[in-house]
Write a protein that holds these residues in place. Structure first.
Motif, PDB file in Angstrom:
ATOM      1  N   ALA A 193       2.242   4.209  -1.308  1.00  0.00           N
ATOM      2  CA  ALA A 193       1.324   5.646  -2.166  1.00  0.00           C
ATOM      3  C   ALA A 193       2.042   5.643  -3.749  1.00  0.00           C
ATOM      4  CB  ALA A 193       2.118   7.084  -1.189  1.00  0.00           C
ATOM      5  N   ARG A 194       0.713   5.362  -4.893  1.00  0.00           N
ATOM      6  CA  ARG A 194       1.788   5.313  -6.424  1.00  0.00           C
ATOM      7  C   ARG A 194       1.829   7.589  -5.953  1.00  0.00           C
ATOM      8  NH1 ARG A 194       2.566   0.833  -6.015  1.00  0.00           N
ATOM      9  NH2 ARG A 194       0.771  -0.380  -4.987  1.00  0.00           N
ATOM     10  N   ALA A 233      -1.679   9.577  -6.439  1.00  0.00           N
ATOM     11  CA  ALA A 233      -2.846   8.884  -6.168  1.00  0.00           C
ATOM     12  C   ALA A 233      -3.691   9.720  -5.251  1.00  0.00           C
ATOM     13  CB  ALA A 233      -2.460   6.955  -5.520  1.00  0.00           C
ATOM     14  N   ALA A 234      -5.098   9.554  -5.479  1.00  0.00           N
ATOM     15  CA  ALA A 234      -5.908   9.875  -4.638  1.00  0.00           C
ATOM     16  C   ALA A 234      -6.286   9.439  -3.373  1.00  0.00           C
ATOM     17  CB  ALA A 234      -7.396  10.375  -4.767  1.00  0.00           C
ATOM     18  N   ASP A 235      -7.078  10.225  -2.008  1.00  0.00           N
ATOM     19  CA  ASP A 235      -6.773   9.712  -0.891  1.00  0.00           C
ATOM     20  C   ASP A 235      -7.746   8.026  -1.190  1.00  0.00           C
ATOM     21  OD1 ASP A 235      -5.236  11.030  -0.082  1.00  0.00           O
ATOM     22  OD2 ASP A 235      -6.494  11.861   1.481  1.00  0.00           O
ATOM     23  N   PRO A 236      -7.296   7.257  -0.173  1.00  0.00           N
ATOM     24  CA  PRO A 236      -8.666   6.150  -0.320  1.00  0.00           C
ATOM     25  C   PRO A 236      -9.728   6.248   0.620  1.00  0.00           C
ATOM     26  CG  PRO A 236      -7.216   5.273   1.029  1.00  0.00           C
ATOM     27  CD  PRO A 236      -6.936   6.347   0.091  1.00  0.00           C
ATOM     28  N   ARG A 237     -10.932   5.927  -0.350  1.00  0.00           N
ATOM     29  CA  ARG A 237     -11.960   5.939   0.828  1.00  0.00           C
ATOM     30  C   ARG A 237     -12.274   5.689   1.905  1.00  0.00           C
ATOM     31  NH1 ARG A 237     -16.843   6.776  -1.704  1.00  0.00           N
ATOM     32  NH2 ARG A 237     -19.128   6.686  -0.502  1.00  0.00           N
ATOM     33  N   PRO A 238     -12.426   6.517   2.417  1.00  0.00           N
ATOM     34  CA  PRO A 238     -12.208   6.154   4.654  1.00  0.00           C
ATOM     35  C   PRO A 238     -13.582   5.281   4.920  1.00  0.00           C
ATOM     36  CG  PRO A 238     -13.350   8.710   3.707  1.00  0.00           C
ATOM     37  CD  PRO A 238     -13.212   7.625   2.270  1.00  0.00           C
ATOM     38  N   THR A 239     -12.514   4.331   5.291  1.00  0.00           N
ATOM     39  CA  THR A 239     -13.316   2.982   6.071  1.00  0.00           C
ATOM     40  C   THR A 239     -12.707   3.757   7.670  1.00  0.00           C
ATOM     41  OG1 THR A 239     -11.913   1.723   5.838  1.00  0.00           O
ATOM     42  CG2 THR A 239     -13.272   1.323   4.261  1.00  0.00           C
ATOM     43  N   PHE A 240     -13.735   2.895   8.157  1.00  0.00           N
ATOM     44  CA  PHE A 240     -13.411   3.030   9.833  1.00  0.00           C
ATOM     45  C   PHE A 240     -13.303   1.898  10.799  1.00  0.00           C
ATOM     46  CE2 PHE A 240     -15.614   6.067   7.981  1.00  0.00           C
ATOM     47  CZ  PHE A 240     -15.234   7.398   8.266  1.00  0.00           C
ATOM     48  N   GLY A 241     -12.952   0.758  10.576  1.00  0.00           N
ATOM     49  CA  GLY A 241     -12.920  -0.065  11.182  1.00  0.00           C
ATOM     50  C   GLY A 241     -14.166  -1.493  11.247  1.00  0.00           C
ATOM     51  N   SER A 242     -13.649  -2.684  12.106  1.00  0.00           N
ATOM     52  CA  SER A 242     -15.429  -3.695  11.842  1.00  0.00           C
ATOM     53  C   SER A 242     -14.804  -3.931  12.950  1.00  0.00           C
ATOM     54  CB  SER A 242     -14.211  -4.516  10.926  1.00  0.00           C
ATOM     55  OG  SER A 242     -14.931  -5.156  11.492  1.00  0.00           O
ATOM     56  N   SER A 244      -2.710   4.053   1.301  1.00  0.00           N
ATOM     57  CA  SER A 244      -1.932   4.620   0.383  1.00  0.00           C
ATOM     58  C   SER A 244      -0.932   6.154   1.218  1.00  0.00           C
ATOM     59  CB  SER A 244      -2.492   6.130  -0.191  1.00  0.00           C
ATOM     60  OG  SER A 244      -1.913   7.136  -1.445  1.00  0.00           O
ATOM     61  N   ILE A 245       0.220   4.749   1.348  1.00  0.00           N
ATOM     62  CA  ILE A 245       1.194   5.215   2.691  1.00  0.00           C
ATOM     63  C   ILE A 245       2.215   6.448   1.843  1.00  0.00           C
ATOM     64  CG2 ILE A 245       2.894   3.921   4.739  1.00  0.00           C
ATOM     65  CD1 ILE A 245       1.190   1.636   3.938  1.00  0.00           C
ATOM     66  N   TYR A 266       1.033  -1.426  -0.336  1.00  0.00           N
ATOM     67  CA  TYR A 266       0.057   0.165  -0.332  1.00  0.00           C
ATOM     68  C   TYR A 266       0.985   1.158   0.081  1.00  0.00           C
ATOM     69  CZ  TYR A 266      -4.076  -3.459   1.589  1.00  0.00           C
ATOM     70  OH  TYR A 266      -4.667  -4.071   1.051  1.00  0.00           O
TER      71      TYR A 266
END
Ligand SMILES: [Cu+2]
Lengths: 307, 535
Positions: free
Chosen positions: A47-48, A51-60, B330-331, A45
């Motif tokens: 950063a390329r 690249a835009a920020d990934p869509r936020p996820t908050f946990g599970s 996206s580190i 993962y």
């Protein structure tokens, strides 16, 4: 080295080493899981460019509950083994059972007394394959009696004795150390536990309780210097002398391996110690005596006659 | 606003925060020099670089300095600087109290070090066990300075905690509910509660020790009915929470930094926040694991062993949450992020070796050996100090208006990581091989000399790495690239203020409708408050 942690030489330390091995495997697995997850993410993962920020996820919730529950299970298992090993290492003694020897910490040496009157310093003898109940005490500050290959640590707390089982699987001399910081010479508050076959042990024990032979020749001259220098204010020279000791008993000192916890007990070293203990173990509680070379020689001869 | 007189009399939280950090950095140098002296003496067996009485003063002062004059003040300093900004306030609740706590800190540090001139520094170790710390065994006044200095520091820390609690309770911007607090502010809050209940035990014990030493009381003297074990209970009732006091704010920093450089919100805010509370509660019930080698009774010890193991669970929750935050991100590998990632791994090692000490029989072998020294340096250096490096690279632009240099940052990072692991990893083996801690020298037993030499060699590298950090600060202050308000494209309120922030912090505080107010501002199409789990 890791797989022979503590190089155990007694059933108690074998048990602890076994527990440690189990712990080490578990810890390694957990570390590899974390490191693997982190390492994988860093590669996968990164950063390329652009690249835009990934869509936020908050946990599970489900995952979070899992990584709370699984460690809970793991520590429960560790706890069970902990309690079992504790019970084995600190096996209960018979009610009212008297100790087989009393070990007392002094700044900065160890005294050991046996019920028959034998008293020694920094060198503790035990029989092979028979556990002795040792009572650990202190007369001044807190020390800690530790023979890594034979037994758990036990703090020597003034006014609060502790008990350990002292046992060895095989004959040998095992290094020990004070493990609680106790002042200037904590580093050299070292000792040896000598394990020997039952017959040798009982011969040693009997011999240590015997009175010294009458000194002759140079040694007789040494007794005079000994009196003159008031060495006897701090040191006993016979098992019959049971005053509270300011210094190690010198009864049968010639039979011991070490001086001051570390130095090999040779004539040369003994003379060096007598002439100037402060230059060997700076700060120890034996003041440098004021002796002529002849006085040192006579005292050395005398102490060497205490076999 | 600037001028030296105004620094002396300032009540501005940012200036006070900076002063905390600068004093901590100064004492970090002092404590580091002490560490180098010890490693020089221990590099080979039977050396006489330091006499025993000097070595004992040096290791006592190293521990006391690093804990009370470096880690505590720098964490409080970061808190004092950042918390008001993060919650959209213009000041701490009690600005003058804030200044007082800082100056108490300075006085405490001064008292500790003036002991060198007054007949010898304290030399009974940072936990100064009685009766060694009592008059008959430590007649010189070093320990009186130690106790008085720590009393001032302890008092100041309690006041700082009160200030944090009130600030966070009362000064939050509209919309900043408790459940929307940035995790650094949340952990500072929990930490302050921890301080409030832990530090008084130390303060009480210090008063008792001083009474013993100066007024012939006999609290800890067994010859007159006192108890040396009582000192240990008091000290560790403070001392174990203290370990978490020194690490929770670092957790908070990591919880801010990893998400920003992974470009994702933290994985499981609720669990991370709640596990902090769990740690705080449990940390009061684990102190006896510092005393497992005292003859205390098996059942009693087992209870504390169970609680000590239990505390690994909420700590593990955090580690997993940080690691999971990386997944799918996206580190960006800034120096700050490198330190944060290194923190994750080093702290995991320190946490796991901590479980060894909760496992009582292992503790019976390894306590008071170099394995302990390795363990707590993995927690406090690999953990707290690495988080502080990450935090310094992250917030320096806000504080100074300039970025720290990234090339020097890489040197800083790799030297510190390599030096740190060389120094302390081998100490695990020394402990397993039977080397006690706090010895001024050691016999030439098989393997001890090479491992100690490696450790000393690592310490030198670590020392250079730390110097690069200080050079980087000085160079970047003068020549660093301008940072702008928000160099990391971050989400918490401090990045909405100017860099450095003006005295009143914000002209206008942005609306707070979620945990990431600046994300909402930058992404009106996808605000957190509209997303599931965003609040
Ligand atoms: Cu000792």
């Amino acid at each position: 080295m890791i797989w022979d942690a503590f190089r155990p030489q007694s059933p108690q330390v074998h048990a602890i080493a076994g527990l440690f091995d189990g712990f080490l495997i578990l810890a390694a697995v957990i570390f590899l899981i974390v490191a693997g997850l982190v390492g994988f993410s860093l590669v996968r993962y990164r950063a390329r460019a652009g690249a835009a920020d990934p869509r936020p996820t908050f946990g599970s919730r489900r995952i979070e509950i899992a990584w709370t529950a699984v460690p809970l299970l793991v520590v429960t298992v560790i706890f069970v083994f902990t309690v079992r090993t504790m019970a084995f290492v600190d096996a209960p003694r018979e009610p009212g059972q008297p100790p087989d020897l009393v070990i007392t910490g002094h700044q900065w040496w160890w005294e050991a007394r046996y019920p028959n009157g034998a008293a020694t310093a920094n060198e503790i003898h035990i029989p092979v394959s028979r556990r002795l109940l040792a009572r650990i005490e202190s007369v001044d500050v807190i020390h800690d009696f530790w023979t890594p290959q034979l037994a758990r640590k036990m703090d020597a707390v003034p006014g609060r004795p502790g008990y350990i089982w002292l046992e060895a699987d095989a004959p040998g001399a095992f290094a020990g150390a004070c493990a609680e910081f106790c002042g200037k010479q904590h580093a050299w508050m070292r000792f040896q536990v000598v394990a020997e076959p039952e017959a040798e042990f009982s011969a040693w024990l009997r011999h240590q309780a015997e009175l010294p032979a009458e000194p002759t020749g140079a040694a007789a001259e040494g007794t005079r210097v000994f009196r003159e220098q008031k060495c006897g204010d701090c040191h006993a020279v016979s098992a019959a002398d049971v005053r509270a000791a300011k210094g190690p008993s010198l009864a049968h000192i010639a039979t011991r391996n070490l001086l001051g916890g570390e130095l090999p007990n040779t004539s040369v070293n003994l003379a060096r110690w007598i002439a100037s203990p402060q230059s060997i173990k700076p700060g120890n509680l034996m003041p440098d005596p004021n002796l002529t070379p002849a006085g040192v020689q006579a005292l050395t001869a005398y102490l060497e006659s205490l076999r | 606003m600037r001028g030296p007189r105004l620094w002396l009399s300032t009540v501005d939280h940012k200036q006070i925060g900076v002063m905390y950090m600068v004093t901590a950095l100064f004492f970090f140098l002092v404590g580091g020099i002490e560490a180098m002296m010890m490693r020089a003496q221990l590099s080979l067996p039977n050396l006489t670089v330091l006499a025993p009485e000097i070595y004992n003063q040096v290791f006592t002062m190293h521990g006391t300095t690093m804990i009370f004059l470096v880690v505590m003040p720098v964490l409080i300093g970061f808190g004092v600087y950042l918390v008001p900004l993060m919650i959209g306030a213009s000041e701490m609740a009690f600005p003058r109290l804030n200044a007082l706590t800082f100056w108490l800190q300075v006085c405490g540090g001064f008292l500790l070090y003036v002991s060198f001139l007054a007949g010898g520094a304290p030399d009974a170790g940072w936990f100064s066990y009685a009766p060694l710390s009592e008059k008959p065994y430590s007649p010189h006044p070093g320990l009186d300075y130690w106790a008085l200095g720590l009393l001032l520091l302890g008092f100041g820390t309690v006041l700082a905690a009160v200030n944090f609690i009130v600030t966070i309770a009362a000064q939050r911007a509209p919309g900043m509910t408790i459940r929307r607090l940035p995790l650094f502010a949340w952990m500072t809050l929990v930490n302050s509660v921890l301080i409030l209940f832990a530090l008084p035990a130390l303060n009480a014990a210090l008063v008792m020790l001083l009474s013993d030493r100066l007024l012939q009381a006999h609290f800890f003297d067994p010859a007159h009915g006192g108890s040396p074990v009582l000192w240990q209970h008091y000290f560790w009732i403070f001392g174990h929470p203290e370990v978490y006091i020194m690490v929770l704010p670092a957790f908070g920093m990591i919880s801010e930094i990893i998400p920003v450089f992974s470009r994702k919100p933290i994985f499981g805010y609720g669990f991370v926040a709640a596990s902090t509370v769990a740690i705080a509660f449990l940390s009061y019930g684990v102190w006896v694991h510092h005393m497992f080698a005292v003859a205390l009774g098996r059942v009693f010890i087992s209870v504390f062993a169970a609680l000590s193991m239990l505390i690994a669970v909420p700590t593990g929750v955090k580690i997993f949450a940080w690691a999971a935050t990386l997944v799918g991100g996206s580190i960006r590998f800034t120096t700050s992020m490198l330190f944060a990632v290194a923190f994750l791994l080093e702290f995991t090692i320190g946490g796991l070796s901590g479980v060894a000490f909760a496992t009582v029989p292992i503790d019976w072998e390894l306590t008071d050996t170099y394995f302990v020294v390795a363990h707590f340096h993995y927690v406090l250096f690999g953990g707290t100090a690495f988080a502080l490096f990450a935090g310094a690279y992250y917030w320096f632009p806000k504080i100074s208006g300039r970025l720290l240099n990234e090339t020097m940052g890489r040197w800083n990072f790799w030297l510190v990581v390599i030096g740190f692991n060389l120094t302390f990893f081998v100490q695990h083996f020394l402990g397993l091989m039977g080397m006690p801690r706090r010895v001024y020298t050691y016999p030439n037993l098989p393997g001890w000399a090479p491992l100690n030499l490696i450790s000393t060699f690592g310490a030198v590298i670590l020392g250079f790495g730390s110097l690069v950090f200080i050079c980087n600060i000085l160079a970047s202050l003068a020549f660093g690239a301008r940072a702008g308000n928000d160099p990391w494209d971050a989400w918490t309120l401090e990045w909405a203020a100017a860099s450095p922030p003006p005295p009143e912090n914000f002209a206008q505080v942005p609306a707070v409708r979620s945990r990431r107010p600046l994300w909402d501002l930058k992404h009106p199409e996808l605000p957190d408050w509209a997303a599931e789990g965003g609040d």
